[in-house]
Design a protein around this motif. Structure first.
Motif, PDB file in Angstrom:
ATOM      1  N   VAL A   1       1.494   4.562  -2.643  1.00  0.00           N
ATOM      2  CA  VAL A   1       1.903   5.913  -2.250  1.00  0.00           C
ATOM      3  C   VAL A   1       3.236   5.852  -1.506  1.00  0.00           C
ATOM      4  O   VAL A   1       3.426   5.003  -0.624  1.00  0.00           O
TER       5      VAL A   1
ATOM      6  N   ILE B   1       4.421  -0.866   3.935  1.00  0.00           N
ATOM      7  CA  ILE B   1       3.216  -1.353   4.619  1.00  0.00           C
ATOM      8  C   ILE B   1       2.310  -2.028   3.588  1.00  0.00           C
ATOM      9  O   ILE B   1       2.035  -1.444   2.528  1.00  0.00           O
TER      10      ILE B   1
ATOM     11  N   PRO C   1      -8.980  -4.559   2.528  1.00  0.00           N
ATOM     12  CA  PRO C   1      -9.825  -4.305   1.347  1.00  0.00           C
ATOM     13  C   PRO C   1     -11.315  -4.457   1.638  1.00  0.00           C
ATOM     14  O   PRO C   1     -12.136  -3.974   0.861  1.00  0.00           O
TER      15      PRO C   1
ATOM     16  N   GLN D   1      -1.005  -5.207   2.850  1.00  0.00           N
ATOM     17  CA  GLN D   1      -2.160  -5.908   3.426  1.00  0.00           C
ATOM     18  C   GLN D   1      -1.698  -7.039   4.343  1.00  0.00           C
ATOM     19  O   GLN D   1      -2.335  -7.340   5.339  1.00  0.00           O
TER      20      GLN D   1
ATOM     21  N   SER E   1       0.826  -1.213   0.000  1.00  0.00           N
ATOM     22  CA  SER E   1       0.000   0.000   0.000  1.00  0.00           C
ATOM     23  C   SER E   1       0.860   1.264   0.000  1.00  0.00           C
ATOM     24  O   SER E   1       0.650   2.166  -0.791  1.00  0.00           O
TER      25      SER E   1
ATOM     26  N   GLU F   1      -2.856  12.129  -0.397  1.00  0.00           N
ATOM     27  CA  GLU F   1      -3.125  10.987  -1.278  1.00  0.00           C
ATOM     28  C   GLU F   1      -3.670   9.855  -0.422  1.00  0.00           C
ATOM     29  O   GLU F   1      -3.192   9.632   0.696  1.00  0.00           O
ATOM     30  N   VAL F   2      -4.630   9.135  -0.973  1.00  0.00           N
ATOM     31  CA  VAL F   2      -5.103   7.930  -0.317  1.00  0.00           C
ATOM     32  C   VAL F   2      -4.453   6.742  -1.020  1.00  0.00           C
ATOM     33  O   VAL F   2      -4.348   6.717  -2.243  1.00  0.00           O
ATOM     34  N   ALA F   3      -3.952   5.810  -0.224  1.00  0.00           N
ATOM     35  CA  ALA F   3      -3.271   4.627  -0.778  1.00  0.00           C
ATOM     36  C   ALA F   3      -4.242   3.448  -0.783  1.00  0.00           C
ATOM     37  O   ALA F   3      -5.312   3.509  -0.159  1.00  0.00           O
ATOM     38  N   PRO F   4      -3.874   2.361  -1.468  1.00  0.00           N
ATOM     39  CA  PRO F   4      -4.751   1.189  -1.430  1.00  0.00           C
ATOM     40  C   PRO F   4      -4.952   0.717   0.011  1.00  0.00           C
ATOM     41  O   PRO F   4      -4.020   0.719   0.809  1.00  0.00           O
ATOM     42  N   ASN F   5      -6.180   0.328   0.334  1.00  0.00           N
ATOM     43  CA  ASN F   5      -6.459  -0.148   1.691  1.00  0.00           C
ATOM     44  C   ASN F   5      -5.662  -1.404   2.012  1.00  0.00           C
ATOM     45  O   ASN F   5      -5.501  -2.273   1.154  1.00  0.00           O
ATOM     46  N   ILE F   6      -5.204  -1.492   3.243  1.00  0.00           N
ATOM     47  CA  ILE F   6      -4.614  -2.770   3.669  1.00  0.00           C
ATOM     48  C   ILE F   6      -5.700  -3.693   4.227  1.00  0.00           C
ATOM     49  O   ILE F   6      -5.433  -4.848   4.526  1.00  0.00           O
TER      50      ILE F   6
ATOM     51  N   SER G   1      -2.450   1.842  10.016  1.00  0.00           N
ATOM     52  CA  SER G   1      -1.448   1.027   9.325  1.00  0.00           C
ATOM     53  C   SER G   1      -0.942  -0.151  10.141  1.00  0.00           C
ATOM     54  O   SER G   1      -0.072  -0.884   9.696  1.00  0.00           O
TER      55      SER G   1
ATOM     56  N   ALA H   1      -1.119   2.543  -7.797  1.00  0.00           N
ATOM     57  CA  ALA H   1      -1.623   3.512  -6.803  1.00  0.00           C
ATOM     58  C   ALA H   1      -0.891   3.453  -5.466  1.00  0.00           C
ATOM     59  O   ALA H   1      -1.349   4.014  -4.469  1.00  0.00           O
TER      60      ALA H   1
ATOM     61  N   MET I   1      -5.525   4.006   4.655  1.00  0.00           N
ATOM     62  CA  MET I   1      -4.127   4.416   4.476  1.00  0.00           C
ATOM     63  C   MET I   1      -4.105   5.744   3.726  1.00  0.00           C
ATOM     64  O   MET I   1      -4.626   5.832   2.603  1.00  0.00           O
TER      65      MET I   1
END
Lengths: 230, 358
Positions: A119, A141, B223, A143, A63, B216-221, B250, A117, B230
């Motif tokens: 970051v 970091i 989902p 999932q 992520s 910025e929003v990052a991909p969720n850890i 996080s 995507a 994040m």
């Protein structure tokens, strides 16, 4: 530089790499009359391992990559940004496609977006006294898990040996073949050797060109106050 | 000084249990009653605290205890305005959770209610009562590093949505359902809504206000949750100080219904670290460290066991002092408004992809 060249020659000889490689400085090796960037940070073992963790399937669903680096004052923060942008791309195995930067004198903060995507946040400041060892942290970091080059619940990296006597000392030795060199010096020698061995001169030049573009975009972002797309 | 007769409402907020010890132990308080929002939190409360009357409705509690002087609104963000009105009608002072509301019209209404009824309304930002923060403020006051050039901070935790489900419901945490950006299935209301502390602390430490923000929003850890977990924020204060703030969820957690041992998947459940880079040097601080560590029960995982968590003692002391001595709280609604505006600007920047000027 003689000491590093001697060690480089030692490795070239030991592993029968029949290439003339001359270290111009800690950033450049001359091979076939071409000046090649060594990007020595890539050969620090911690970054090799972080790369392996991220790209080898230990982490799943990356992520964010978070980077903070504090260096000596009167050093170039954009040179530090160049290094950290390279490390983000190297560790993640992805290209950075956009960057936004805020700068205040000898400090800067950046948010870069990579493919998928992901970051990257990069915090750099040149505020340490002359001679102070850089303080940094790299954390990825995902999932499934976090990878980091600083131990949990600590702010600074540890050393391998601490000596408490009349004069306190500390040592971190990480390479038997190149024993006696610092981590940074070892990385320079290893990086130059790896290029000489692989012969990937054009690849290294292309990486350098990309990084120069990223840094220019970073400066443009500071100037315009807007995100820059690469 | 006469003990302050205090009550709690809802008991759904993640900080609810932080008050149990303080409300019982503090000699300046007389804990009169609680009202619970549902059977689940009622059961948790009754299993945790003995001897405090527990009511199923706020009105029932207030009618039964007209002596109540102050209430802790331990509720979801969407309930705050309604409960503030309820308290104001009775002249009851208010300790609000850290996000009064994200709706700025509602926020103005809250300010108006408090002013008109001459109430103390203190916003719960407990970091101000953390000794590491006190030391940092002292270092700054002593000019150890000169003027701040950059303020970089984390306020990162595990996600509370499994134990406190309202935090995973956009209407209850953010106030309404708004996508984080066009084409993104996630909604506002996640990690950002849980972590105002560093947005507040930079204002205190610099003495300045927000000038511009980019996020910025990052991909969720995670989902499977529908809000952002994040995100990264940078920007500049009006005095030129730049900042980098990480208010993410996080740290991964076990999905426990009641927080307790074994909550952590990542060894550390929470971190507030602040780095101040100044003209003359740098200060790095871990507001909750060092600690002790174990890999015992229940999951045999290496785990950080925190050694300091007493912010609520100082917070409640200040609250009582404000009421008894008619003082304005350090974190009052008017002060806190600009922090909430900055957090709204984070969402705006994520939605537009632009640097937002405040």
């Amino acid at each position: 530089m003689n000491k590093l060249q001697e060690k480089l020659n030692f490795l070239l000889d030991k592993y029968s790499v029949d290439v003339k490689a001359e270290l111009k400085d800690c950033k450049t090796v001359i091979i076939d009359n071409k000046e090649i960037p060594v990007l020595s940070h890539r050969l620090e073992r911690r970054f090799v391992e972080l790369k392996n963790i991220v790209q080898g399937g230990t982490l799943v669903g990356v992520s964010v990559m978070r980077v903070a680096r504090i260096i000596e004052r009167d050093t170039d923060i954009y040179e530090a940004l160049y290094r950290e942008l390279d490390l983000c791309q190297y560790v993640l195995g992805r290209k950075i496609i956009g960057i936004t930067v805020m700068q205040n004198d000898n400090t800067l903060n950046a948010i870069a977006t990579a493919e998928d995507a992901i970051v990257c946040t990069i915090e750099i400041s040149a505020t340490l006294e002359k001679g102070e060892i850089p303080k940094d942290k790299h954390e990825i970091i995902s999932q499934r898990g976090i990878a980091c080059d600083v131990v949990v619940d600590a702010q600074l990296k540890q050393d391998s040996i601490y000596v408490f006597g009349k004069e306190n000392k500390k040592f971190t030795d990480v390479d038997f073949e190149l024993y006696g060199l610092s981590i940074e010096e070892i990385a320079v020698v290893r990086a130059a050797f790896a290029i000489a061995q692989a012969g990937n001169l054009d690849e290294m030049l292309a990486i350098e060109s990309n990084l120069k573009t990223l840094v220019e975009k970073a400066k443009m972002s500071v100037k315009t106050g807007e995100r820059q797309v690469i | 000084m006469k003990p302050l007769k205090i009550a709690m409402m809802s008991m759904t907020h993640g900080h609810t249990r932080k008050y149990y010890q303080t409300l019982k132990d503090n000699p300046k308080l007389d804990w009169v009653a609680v009202s619970t929002a549902n059977d689940e939190v009622k059961e948790i409360f009754l299993n945790s605290v003995d001897g405090i009357p527990c009511y199923n409705s706020e009105l029932e509690m207030l009618d039964a205890h007209p002596e109540i002087e102050a209430v802790v609104l331990a509720s979801e963000n969407s309930e705050h305005l309604r409960q503030m009105k309820l308290c104001a009608e009775r002249g009851i002072h208010i300790l609000s959770m850290k996000i009064p509301t994200f709706d700025m019209d509602e926020y103005e209404e809250m300010i108006d209610i408090v002013d008109k009824n001459d109430l103390v309304c203190q916003v719960e930002l407990e970091m101000h009562y953390n000794p590491v923060i006190v030391r940092m403020k002292e270092l700054l006051a002593n000019n150890e590093i000169g003027k701040i050039k950059s303020f970089n901070a984390t306020n990162i935790t595990l996600s509370p949505v499994w134990a406190f489900p309202w935090q995973g419901v956009p209407e209850k945490s953010y106030g309404k359902r708004v996508h984080v950006k066009e084409g993104d299935p996630r909604f506002r209301g996640g990690a950002l809504c849980d972590h105002p502390h560093i947005f507040d602390m930079i204002r205190h430490m610099t003495g300045s206000d927000f000038d511009c923000i980019y996020a910025e929003v990052a991909p969720n850890i995670r989902p499977d949750i529908i809000e952002e977990d994040m995100l990264s924020v940078i920007g500049r204060m009006k005095d030129g100080t730049i900042f980098s703030l990480d208010p993410s969820w996080s740290k991964m957690e076990e999905r426990l219904k009641v927080p307790g041992p074994g909550w952590e998947v990542f060894p550390k459940r929470m971190e507030v670290n602040i780095t101040l880079n100044g003209e003359k040097g740098t200060v790095m601080a871990d507001c909750f460290g060092p600690n002790v560590y174990h890999n015992g029960c229940p999951n045999d995982r290496y785990t950080v066991q925190y050694t300091y968590f007493d912010e609520w003692i100082g917070l409640i002391d200040e609250f009582v002092d404000n009421i008894r001595n008619k003082k304005q709280p350090l974190i009052n609604l008017k002060w806190h408004k600009r922090t909430i505006e900055a957090m709204n600007a984070v969402y705006e920047s994520i939605a537009t992809g632009k640097v937002v000027k405040l």
